[in-house]
Design an enzyme around this catalytic site. Sequence first.
Site, PDB file in Angstrom:
ATOM      1  N   GLU A  88       4.921  -1.222  -3.204  1.00 57.27           N
ATOM      2  CA  GLU A  88       5.981  -1.021  -2.221  1.00 57.27           C
ATOM      3  C   GLU A  88       6.318  -2.415  -1.697  1.00 57.27           C
ATOM      4  O   GLU A  88       5.425  -3.137  -1.267  1.00 57.27           O
ATOM      5  CB  GLU A  88       5.434  -0.137  -1.092  1.00 57.27           C
ATOM      6  CG  GLU A  88       6.500   0.390  -0.183  1.00 57.27           C
ATOM      7  CD  GLU A  88       5.917   1.265   0.921  1.00 57.27           C
ATOM      8  OE1 GLU A  88       4.768   1.712   0.811  1.00 57.27           O
ATOM      9  OE2 GLU A  88       6.648   1.462   1.911  1.00 57.27           O
ATOM     10  N   ARG A  93     -10.427   2.417  -4.715  1.00 53.05           N
ATOM     11  CA  ARG A  93      -9.794   1.153  -4.379  1.00 53.05           C
ATOM     12  C   ARG A  93     -10.853   0.089  -4.141  1.00 53.05           C
ATOM     13  O   ARG A  93     -12.021   0.392  -3.909  1.00 53.05           O
ATOM     14  CB  ARG A  93      -8.878   1.305  -3.173  1.00 53.05           C
ATOM     15  CG  ARG A  93      -9.585   1.681  -1.878  1.00 53.05           C
ATOM     16  CD  ARG A  93      -8.612   2.185  -0.826  1.00 53.05           C
ATOM     17  NE  ARG A  93      -7.620   1.217  -0.420  1.00 53.05           N
ATOM     18  CZ  ARG A  93      -6.299   1.366  -0.597  1.00 53.05           C
ATOM     19  NH1 ARG A  93      -5.821   2.441  -1.168  1.00 53.05           N
ATOM     20  NH2 ARG A  93      -5.470   0.453  -0.182  1.00 53.05           N
ATOM     21  N   LYS A 112      -1.792  -4.182   3.958  1.00 55.76           N
ATOM     22  CA  LYS A 112      -0.657  -5.082   4.194  1.00 55.76           C
ATOM     23  C   LYS A 112      -0.253  -5.080   5.662  1.00 55.76           C
ATOM     24  O   LYS A 112       0.154  -6.097   6.194  1.00 55.76           O
ATOM     25  CB  LYS A 112       0.519  -4.632   3.324  1.00 55.76           C
ATOM     26  CG  LYS A 112       0.328  -4.989   1.868  1.00 55.76           C
ATOM     27  CD  LYS A 112       1.510  -4.571   1.042  1.00 55.76           C
ATOM     28  CE  LYS A 112       1.399  -3.108   0.676  1.00 55.76           C
ATOM     29  NZ  LYS A 112       2.410  -2.669  -0.283  1.00 55.76           N
TER      30      LYS A 112
HETATM   31  P1  ATP Z   1      -1.931  -1.351   1.500  1.00 51.72           P
HETATM   32  O1  ATP Z   1      -2.865  -0.249   1.896  1.00 51.72           O
HETATM   33  O2  ATP Z   1      -2.557  -2.680   1.444  1.00 51.72           O
HETATM   34  O3  ATP Z   1      -0.657  -1.359   2.255  1.00 51.72           O
HETATM   35  P2  ATP Z   1      -0.689   0.135  -0.549  1.00 51.72           P
HETATM   36  O4  ATP Z   1      -1.519   1.021  -1.391  1.00 51.72           O
HETATM   37  O5  ATP Z   1       0.144   0.738   0.491  1.00 51.72           O
HETATM   38  O6  ATP Z   1      -1.603  -1.014  -0.014  1.00 51.72           O
HETATM   39  P3  ATP Z   1       1.233  -0.392  -2.541  1.00 51.72           P
HETATM   40  O7  ATP Z   1       2.241  -1.458  -2.580  1.00 51.72           O
HETATM   41  O8  ATP Z   1       1.686   1.000  -2.354  1.00 51.72           O
HETATM   42  O9  ATP Z   1       0.216  -0.785  -1.428  1.00 51.72           O
HETATM   43  O10 ATP Z   1       0.255  -0.498  -3.787  1.00 51.72           O
HETATM   44  C1  ATP Z   1       0.642  -0.737  -5.108  1.00 51.72           C
HETATM   45  C2  ATP Z   1      -0.470  -0.300  -6.008  1.00 51.72           C
HETATM   46  O11 ATP Z   1      -1.649  -1.045  -5.716  1.00 51.72           O
HETATM   47  C3  ATP Z   1      -0.803   1.148  -5.796  1.00 51.72           C
HETATM   48  O12 ATP Z   1      -0.919   1.769  -7.047  1.00 51.72           O
HETATM   49  C4  ATP Z   1      -2.103   1.122  -5.054  1.00 51.72           C
HETATM   50  O13 ATP Z   1      -2.878   2.229  -5.360  1.00 51.72           O
HETATM   51  C5  ATP Z   1      -2.740  -0.177  -5.531  1.00 51.72           C
HETATM   52  N1  ATP Z   1      -3.659  -0.702  -4.525  1.00 51.72           N
HETATM   53  C6  ATP Z   1      -3.383  -1.028  -3.248  1.00 51.72           C
HETATM   54  N2  ATP Z   1      -4.486  -1.421  -2.589  1.00 51.72           N
HETATM   55  C7  ATP Z   1      -5.499  -1.366  -3.501  1.00 51.72           C
HETATM   56  C8  ATP Z   1      -6.904  -1.652  -3.453  1.00 51.72           C
HETATM   57  N3  ATP Z   1      -7.496  -2.079  -2.329  1.00 51.72           N
HETATM   58  N4  ATP Z   1      -7.626  -1.474  -4.575  1.00 51.72           N
HETATM   59  C9  ATP Z   1      -7.046  -1.056  -5.707  1.00 51.72           C
HETATM   60  N5  ATP Z   1      -5.744  -0.758  -5.822  1.00 51.72           N
HETATM   61  C10 ATP Z   1      -4.970  -0.910  -4.736  1.00 51.72           C
HETATM   62 MG    MG Z   2       1.662   2.079   0.295  1.00 53.53          MG
END
Ligand code: ATP
Ligand code: MG
Length: 552
Positions: free
Chosen positions: A37, A263, A273
């Site tokens: 995102e 994760r 983020k």
């Molecule tokens: P955050 O919680 O940091 O905002 P998010 O999951 O909302 O992260 P996205 O931009 O939606 O961030 O994530 C893109 C991809 O990265 C998704 O498929 C998500 O599952 C993966 N991802 C995000 N954080 C992790 C993590 N800590 N470990 C493994 N994969 C991750």
């Molecule tokens: Mg997200």
Amino acid sequence: MTDSGTLPSRHFIRQIIDRDVAAGKNGGNVVTRFPPEPNGYLHIGHAKSICLNFGLAQEYGGQCHLRYDDTNPAAEDVEYVDAIETDVRWLGFDWGEHHYFASDYFEQFYQFAEELIRKGKAYVCTLSPEDFKDYRGAPTRPGKESPSRNRPSEESLDLFRRMRAGEFADGQYVLRAKIDMASPNLHLRDPVLYRIKRLHHHRTGDDWCIYPMYDFAHGISDAIEGITHSICTLEFEVHRPLYDWILDQISVPCHPQQIEFARLNLTYTVMSKRRLLQLAQEKRVSGWDDPRMPTLCGMRRRGYTPAAIRAFCETIGVTKYDSMTEVALLEHCVREDLNKRALRRMAVLNPLKVIITNLPDTAGIDVEAVNNPEDPEAGKRAMAFTREIFIEREDFAEEPPPKYFRLAPGKSVRLRYAGFITCERVEHDDTTGEVTAVHCRWEPPDTKVKVKATIHWVSAEHARPVEVRLYDRLFTVPDPMEDKDADFKAHLNPDSLKIVTGYAEPALLDARPGEFFQFERTGYFCADAKDSLPGTPVFNQTVALKDLRVKG
Ligand code: ATP
Ligand code: MG
């Protein structure tokens, strides 16, 4: 072989894909995607997902799409889009022509929503937000059906079209899937598919005032792109029945398989983020790319290499169990990689002057120094050994404790590449009593002198002062998020950045921004990509030579 030099482990996702390929599922193709995102910079957690998705595509001769999951315009920004591409490329991956935006599918999402309505699988719900919550129930208590649930399809279709046309206020109505208000899985209790939100979108501008929910948009995006394995983190496991339900109801070209993995969580780090944005906005760090941040841009600036991060991601593996990974493991991977590649240089971070009494004032001696003992190709360089040199203050003790093998009155040490010195006299500051200089006698390298320690040095005449930024962990506790009600920022380490003036040998002065080195005996450092100028480098400490926190 992997970056960590081992054969890849057959983790459970590889096993699933092995079986699928063997069974000829999806024509034997493997198509994955990385769906960020664009609401922040990528962090090391994303690296795990990138390495997994792009890595699997490479291994199986498939492809991995880069898809911006930009269906929620609230926090999205083009600044992030550009940064994400830079980071994925830097990590060593390429999406080729498979570069997509979920927002490009807005019209298709809308048409699939109409299809659901026509099939009696979705309805426009006019419950107030308060009633909505109340009707939804709780995990232990079934929900109640909305009075809108049995609205005829034509009526829902009409209302939905008018929602799109902007006839209703934000939040007034929603489109819901018609599934099961008694399901123990709350995600199946007639979840919202679309809501009214008058928000400007970074790509579609003001074309839309209704936006699809993640669960609706994500699976359809996967299906439109022909994704075979839709890999996501564990928290989406409970969403999987909805993912499958949606794809089963509509006429999409294929039905990708959602697979969840745990994760990455790292000690001494926060990894959302939203929280990283807070640190940057509140100026707790210098920005998203502050070298203390767990962002990929921060790590790049710190001197972490893509190969080290890939090796780390391979080492931690892929499982179904939530756990916390030691940040020391990441640092270990960085050290392993830099050890092979970093040129060795000498810099003294806390100087003490040594005067060599038996070297004449003028002439220095050229000594030969090895650029990288791990890499014969890296060659040698000349270093000027002169009458006055700097050594680390810690390498001298006027009253040495037991087992102190470095320089002390009457004692000798080896100078790296430059023979031996024996301390004959110590000079002090009259008022503070601090040691200001040490006078030593010198013997050339081929002399037989018994010593137990070798120390580094620079020529006081030739070395130049440089700014060196020393980093410690950003947080003082292993899990800054442990207490969910407390402010994680209370655990910030006030001493995570220390700036010192070091003395660098001349070969360091024309370091290119981003170039990394091992400062002998001190650690790995890299010339800061933002603040270094030709001739006046600024060095970031990447990682210490050894993990001093680990005993043994
Ligand atoms: P955050 O919680 O940091 O905002 P998010 O999951 O909302 O992260 P996205 O931009 O939606 O961030 O994530 C893109 C991809 O990265 C998704 O498929 C998500 O599952 C993966 N991802 C995000 N954080 C992790 C993590 N800590 N470990 C493994 N994969 C991750
Ligand atoms: Mg997200």
